[in-house]
Design a protein around this motif. Sequence first.
Motif, PDB file in Angstrom:
ATOM      1  N   THR A 130       1.108  -1.093  -0.219  1.00  0.00           N
ATOM      2  CA  THR A 130       0.289   0.525   0.191  1.00  0.00           C
ATOM      3  C   THR A 130       0.901   1.524   0.222  1.00  0.00           C
ATOM      4  O   THR A 130       1.640   1.495   0.484  1.00  0.00           O
ATOM      5  CB  THR A 130      -0.966  -0.150   0.765  1.00  0.00           C
ATOM      6  OG1 THR A 130       0.161  -0.090   2.446  1.00  0.00           O
ATOM      7  CG2 THR A 130      -1.877  -1.397   1.065  1.00  0.00           C
ATOM      8  N   ASP A 131      -0.083   2.757  -0.647  1.00  0.00           N
ATOM      9  CA  ASP A 131       0.909   3.378  -0.637  1.00  0.00           C
ATOM     10  C   ASP A 131      -0.663   4.841   0.416  1.00  0.00           C
ATOM     11  O   ASP A 131      -1.156   4.662  -0.464  1.00  0.00           O
ATOM     12  CB  ASP A 131       1.587   3.962  -1.349  1.00  0.00           C
ATOM     13  CG  ASP A 131       2.241   5.249  -1.970  1.00  0.00           C
ATOM     14  OD1 ASP A 131       2.467   5.874  -0.558  1.00  0.00           O
ATOM     15  OD2 ASP A 131       2.071   6.135  -2.510  1.00  0.00           O
ATOM     16  N   HIS A 181      -6.662   7.541   1.591  1.00  0.00           N
ATOM     17  CA  HIS A 181      -7.520   7.086   1.078  1.00  0.00           C
ATOM     18  C   HIS A 181      -5.710   6.711   0.766  1.00  0.00           C
ATOM     19  O   HIS A 181      -5.026   6.773   1.122  1.00  0.00           O
ATOM     20  CB  HIS A 181      -7.473   8.444  -0.170  1.00  0.00           C
ATOM     21  CG  HIS A 181      -8.326   8.898  -1.042  1.00  0.00           C
ATOM     22  ND1 HIS A 181      -8.734  10.104  -0.117  1.00  0.00           N
ATOM     23  CD2 HIS A 181      -9.560   8.560  -1.314  1.00  0.00           C
ATOM     24  CE1 HIS A 181     -10.030  10.088  -1.346  1.00  0.00           C
ATOM     25  NE2 HIS A 181     -10.692   8.927  -1.650  1.00  0.00           N
ATOM     26  N   THR A 240      -3.891   4.090  -1.972  1.00  0.00           N
ATOM     27  CA  THR A 240      -3.799   3.183  -2.638  1.00  0.00           C
ATOM     28  C   THR A 240      -3.189   1.840  -2.639  1.00  0.00           C
ATOM     29  O   THR A 240      -2.064   1.449  -2.129  1.00  0.00           O
ATOM     30  CB  THR A 240      -2.674   3.775  -3.928  1.00  0.00           C
ATOM     31  OG1 THR A 240      -3.366   4.952  -4.262  1.00  0.00           O
ATOM     32  CG2 THR A 240      -2.385   3.388  -5.392  1.00  0.00           C
ATOM     33  N   TYR A 295      -1.669  -1.511  -4.636  1.00  0.00           N
ATOM     34  CA  TYR A 295      -0.846  -2.657  -5.213  1.00  0.00           C
ATOM     35  C   TYR A 295      -0.452  -3.419  -5.338  1.00  0.00           C
ATOM     36  O   TYR A 295      -0.371  -3.670  -4.418  1.00  0.00           O
ATOM     37  CB  TYR A 295       0.973  -1.601  -5.495  1.00  0.00           C
ATOM     38  CG  TYR A 295       0.913   0.308  -5.989  1.00  0.00           C
ATOM     39  CD1 TYR A 295       0.621   0.817  -6.956  1.00  0.00           C
ATOM     40  CD2 TYR A 295       0.517   1.285  -4.184  1.00  0.00           C
ATOM     41  CE1 TYR A 295       0.984   1.614  -7.168  1.00  0.00           C
ATOM     42  CE2 TYR A 295       0.676   2.407  -4.767  1.00  0.00           C
ATOM     43  CZ  TYR A 295       0.742   2.463  -6.329  1.00  0.00           C
ATOM     44  OH  TYR A 295       1.370   4.090  -6.535  1.00  0.00           O
ATOM     45  N   GLN A 340     -13.796  -2.925  -7.274  1.00  0.00           N
ATOM     46  CA  GLN A 340     -12.728  -2.094  -8.533  1.00  0.00           C
ATOM     47  C   GLN A 340     -12.348  -2.832  -9.363  1.00  0.00           C
ATOM     48  O   GLN A 340     -11.074  -3.413  -8.846  1.00  0.00           O
ATOM     49  CB  GLN A 340     -12.486  -1.591  -7.332  1.00  0.00           C
ATOM     50  CG  GLN A 340     -13.005  -0.094  -6.437  1.00  0.00           C
ATOM     51  CD  GLN A 340     -12.756   0.671  -5.936  1.00  0.00           C
ATOM     52  OE1 GLN A 340     -11.826   1.033  -6.046  1.00  0.00           O
ATOM     53  NE2 GLN A 340     -12.427   0.409  -3.905  1.00  0.00           N
ATOM     54  N   MET A 369      -8.602  -2.707 -11.215  1.00  0.00           N
ATOM     55  CA  MET A 369      -7.592  -2.103 -10.786  1.00  0.00           C
ATOM     56  C   MET A 369      -7.262  -1.686 -12.494  1.00  0.00           C
ATOM     57  O   MET A 369      -7.202  -2.618 -13.166  1.00  0.00           O
ATOM     58  CB  MET A 369      -6.367  -3.075 -10.648  1.00  0.00           C
ATOM     59  CG  MET A 369      -7.019  -3.594  -8.974  1.00  0.00           C
ATOM     60  SD  MET A 369      -5.950  -4.674  -8.003  1.00  0.00           S
ATOM     61  CE  MET A 369      -5.109  -3.070  -7.321  1.00  0.00           C
ATOM     62  N   VAL A 379      -0.217  -0.242 -13.534  1.00  0.00           N
ATOM     63  CA  VAL A 379       0.905   0.876 -13.281  1.00  0.00           C
ATOM     64  C   VAL A 379       1.876   0.892 -14.311  1.00  0.00           C
ATOM     65  O   VAL A 379       2.255  -0.544 -15.261  1.00  0.00           O
ATOM     66  CB  VAL A 379       1.875   0.221 -11.883  1.00  0.00           C
ATOM     67  CG1 VAL A 379       2.528   1.086 -11.895  1.00  0.00           C
ATOM     68  CG2 VAL A 379       0.845   0.325 -10.841  1.00  0.00           C
ATOM     69  N   LYS A 410      -2.918  -1.152  -9.966  1.00  0.00           N
ATOM     70  CA  LYS A 410      -3.167  -0.907  -8.611  1.00  0.00           C
ATOM     71  C   LYS A 410      -4.846   0.500  -8.682  1.00  0.00           C
ATOM     72  O   LYS A 410      -5.503  -0.011  -9.442  1.00  0.00           O
ATOM     73  CB  LYS A 410      -2.456   0.736  -8.501  1.00  0.00           C
ATOM     74  CG  LYS A 410      -2.511   1.695  -9.507  1.00  0.00           C
ATOM     75  CD  LYS A 410      -2.041   2.583  -9.101  1.00  0.00           C
ATOM     76  CE  LYS A 410      -2.618   3.379 -10.456  1.00  0.00           C
ATOM     77  NZ  LYS A 410      -1.277   5.315 -10.422  1.00  0.00           N
ATOM     78  N   THR A 411      -5.225   0.361  -7.189  1.00  0.00           N
ATOM     79  CA  THR A 411      -6.693   1.283  -7.386  1.00  0.00           C
ATOM     80  C   THR A 411      -6.497   1.598  -6.255  1.00  0.00           C
ATOM     81  O   THR A 411      -5.544   1.383  -4.536  1.00  0.00           O
ATOM     82  CB  THR A 411      -8.050   0.077  -6.935  1.00  0.00           C
ATOM     83  OG1 THR A 411      -9.377   0.894  -7.478  1.00  0.00           O
ATOM     84  CG2 THR A 411      -7.596  -0.845  -5.527  1.00  0.00           C
ATOM     85  N   THR A 412      -7.367   2.930  -5.595  1.00  0.00           N
ATOM     86  CA  THR A 412      -7.120   3.763  -4.628  1.00  0.00           C
ATOM     87  C   THR A 412      -8.720   3.686  -3.935  1.00  0.00           C
ATOM     88  O   THR A 412     -10.102   3.174  -4.375  1.00  0.00           O
ATOM     89  CB  THR A 412      -6.920   5.214  -5.274  1.00  0.00           C
ATOM     90  OG1 THR A 412      -6.060   5.217  -5.707  1.00  0.00           O
ATOM     91  CG2 THR A 412      -7.253   6.207  -4.049  1.00  0.00           C
ATOM     92  N   LYS A 438     -10.698   4.989  -0.044  1.00  0.00           N
ATOM     93  CA  LYS A 438     -11.369   5.847   0.816  1.00  0.00           C
ATOM     94  C   LYS A 438     -11.554   4.808   2.543  1.00  0.00           C
ATOM     95  O   LYS A 438     -12.031   4.141   2.255  1.00  0.00           O
ATOM     96  CB  LYS A 438     -12.294   7.027   0.532  1.00  0.00           C
ATOM     97  CG  LYS A 438     -12.405   7.421   1.713  1.00  0.00           C
ATOM     98  CD  LYS A 438     -11.805   8.688   1.990  1.00  0.00           C
ATOM     99  CE  LYS A 438     -12.673   9.611   3.564  1.00  0.00           C
ATOM    100  NZ  LYS A 438     -11.551  10.525   3.992  1.00  0.00           N
TER     101      LYS A 438
END
Length: 169
Positions: free
Chosen positions: A29-30, A39, A41, A43, A76, A78, A81, A88-90, A92
């Motif tokens: 995660t980031d 939020h 993201t 990966y 979702q 993805m 990248v 990836k997806t973001t 909340k």
Amino acid sequence: VEKTARMKAETKERTLKMFLLSQRHIVYTDPVDVKAGQHVTVYYNPSNTVLNGKPEVWFRGSFNRWTHRGGPLSPQKMVPVENCSHVKTTVKVPLDAYMMDFVFSEREGGGIFDNNNRMDYHVPVFGGIAKEPPMHIVHIAVEMAPIAKVKCSLKSDLFPTVKHNNIFG
């Protein structure tokens, strides 16, 4: 006592960071420290999983060990990248989250899942207004009596030529 508690907390934090970084070749995660109300993201590298070669990867998640009052998030799709095998997806993160839970699938409707060998993926959430409830560990011990070899003799009108039959050998 205070020094011991501080050392224990530092060790727990280091161990958690090492664990999260050890999964980096599959998922990370980031930011690494996921914060409630922000939020994050996610990966994911499908080339190191059962979803290798699939044209799509879908993120399916929830919070608080899949028990969040908001229910599961909608699946979702993805996105790739750039210059990388990751997608990836973001997401909340709700304010009342203490754990982020997720799996990946090949289609919106399901198909093949990467659920971390049925353990799902989990990332702790920091700063939430809800705290993780304690685990109640129960130890159950069962003692079994030795199984005795029982000899049983049968006399039967069905088998007039057999006077005694030891059915257990």
